[in-house]
Design a protein around this motif. Structure first.
Motif, short mmCIF file in Angstrom:
data_model
loop_
_atom_site.label_atom_id
_atom_site.label_comp_id
_atom_site.label_asym_id
_atom_site.label_seq_id
_atom_site.Cartn_x
_atom_site.Cartn_y
_atom_site.Cartn_z
N ILE A 14 0.89 -1.23 -0.01
CA ILE A 14 0.05 0.07 0.06
C ILE A 14 0.85 1.42 -0.01
O ILE A 14 0.65 2.19 -0.91
CB ILE A 14 -0.93 0.05 1.21
CG1 ILE A 14 -2.06 -1.06 1.07
CG2 ILE A 14 -1.73 1.39 1.28
CD1 ILE A 14 -2.80 -1.55 2.33
N ALA A 15 1.86 1.51 0.95
CA ALA A 15 2.92 2.37 0.98
C ALA A 15 3.49 2.70 -0.37
O ALA A 15 3.78 3.87 -0.73
CB ALA A 15 3.79 2.20 2.06
N ARG A 16 4.13 1.68 -0.90
CA ARG A 16 4.71 1.89 -2.34
C ARG A 16 3.64 2.29 -3.50
O ARG A 16 4.24 3.15 -4.03
CB ARG A 16 5.24 0.52 -2.85
CG ARG A 16 5.93 0.50 -4.11
CD ARG A 16 6.57 -0.86 -4.57
NE ARG A 16 5.73 -1.73 -4.71
CZ ARG A 16 5.32 -2.84 -3.82
NH1 ARG A 16 6.20 -3.13 -2.79
NH2 ARG A 16 4.52 -3.82 -4.50
N HIS A 17 2.54 1.76 -3.37
CA HIS A 17 1.81 2.48 -4.47
C HIS A 17 1.27 3.84 -3.95
O HIS A 17 1.14 4.61 -4.93
CB HIS A 17 0.56 1.70 -4.53
CG HIS A 17 0.73 0.43 -5.22
ND1 HIS A 17 1.39 -0.61 -4.81
CD2 HIS A 17 0.33 0.09 -6.52
CE1 HIS A 17 1.31 -1.61 -5.64
NE2 HIS A 17 0.46 -1.19 -6.78
N ALA A 18 1.06 4.09 -2.64
CA ALA A 18 0.75 5.72 -2.45
C ALA A 18 2.11 6.69 -2.48
O ALA A 18 1.70 7.74 -2.93
CB ALA A 18 0.71 5.54 -0.92
N ARG A 19 3.09 6.04 -2.37
CA ARG A 19 4.13 7.06 -2.70
C ARG A 19 4.62 7.30 -4.17
O ARG A 19 4.97 8.14 -4.68
CB ARG A 19 5.68 6.45 -1.96
CG ARG A 19 5.47 6.26 -0.63
CD ARG A 19 7.00 5.94 -0.19
NE ARG A 19 7.04 5.92 1.31
CZ ARG A 19 6.91 4.63 1.97
NH1 ARG A 19 7.19 3.69 1.26
NH2 ARG A 19 7.14 4.63 3.09
N ALA A 20 3.87 6.26 -4.99
CA ALA A 20 4.01 6.53 -6.68
C ALA A 20 2.88 7.37 -7.00
O ALA A 20 2.99 7.74 -8.14
CB ALA A 20 3.83 5.25 -7.00
#
Length: 77
Positions: A14-20
């Motif tokens: 989730i964090a990786r997608h949000a940071r993207a």
């Protein structure tokens, strides 16, 4: 840590997608988080809010050869 048990989605995913730059709705569509039972939605939304690119973690300023951080996130995921 697994956030969405139904779809086996971790906080890191989730964090990786949000940071993207993805919104919660985009992440929900892409990963399926909070799309079945919905029990993980609150936690997943919190992670997206903490990692959102709308609120940058640090702003670097250049001056006199020094790099200074002007803002830091209160917590990291």
């Amino acid at each position: 840590m697994i956030i969405c048990v139904c779809r086996r989605v971790s906080d890191r995913d989730i964090a990786r997608h949000a940071r993207a730059g993805m919104s919660f709705d985009d992440i929900q569509f892409e990963l399926g988080v909070a799309a079945q039972c919905g029990r993980c939605e609150g936690c997943a939304r919190d992670i997206v809010a903490q990692c959102s690119t709308v609120h940058p973690m640090a702003a670097l300023q250049t001056g006199g050869g020094q790099h200074e951080a002007s803002a830091w996130a209160s917590s990291l995921v």
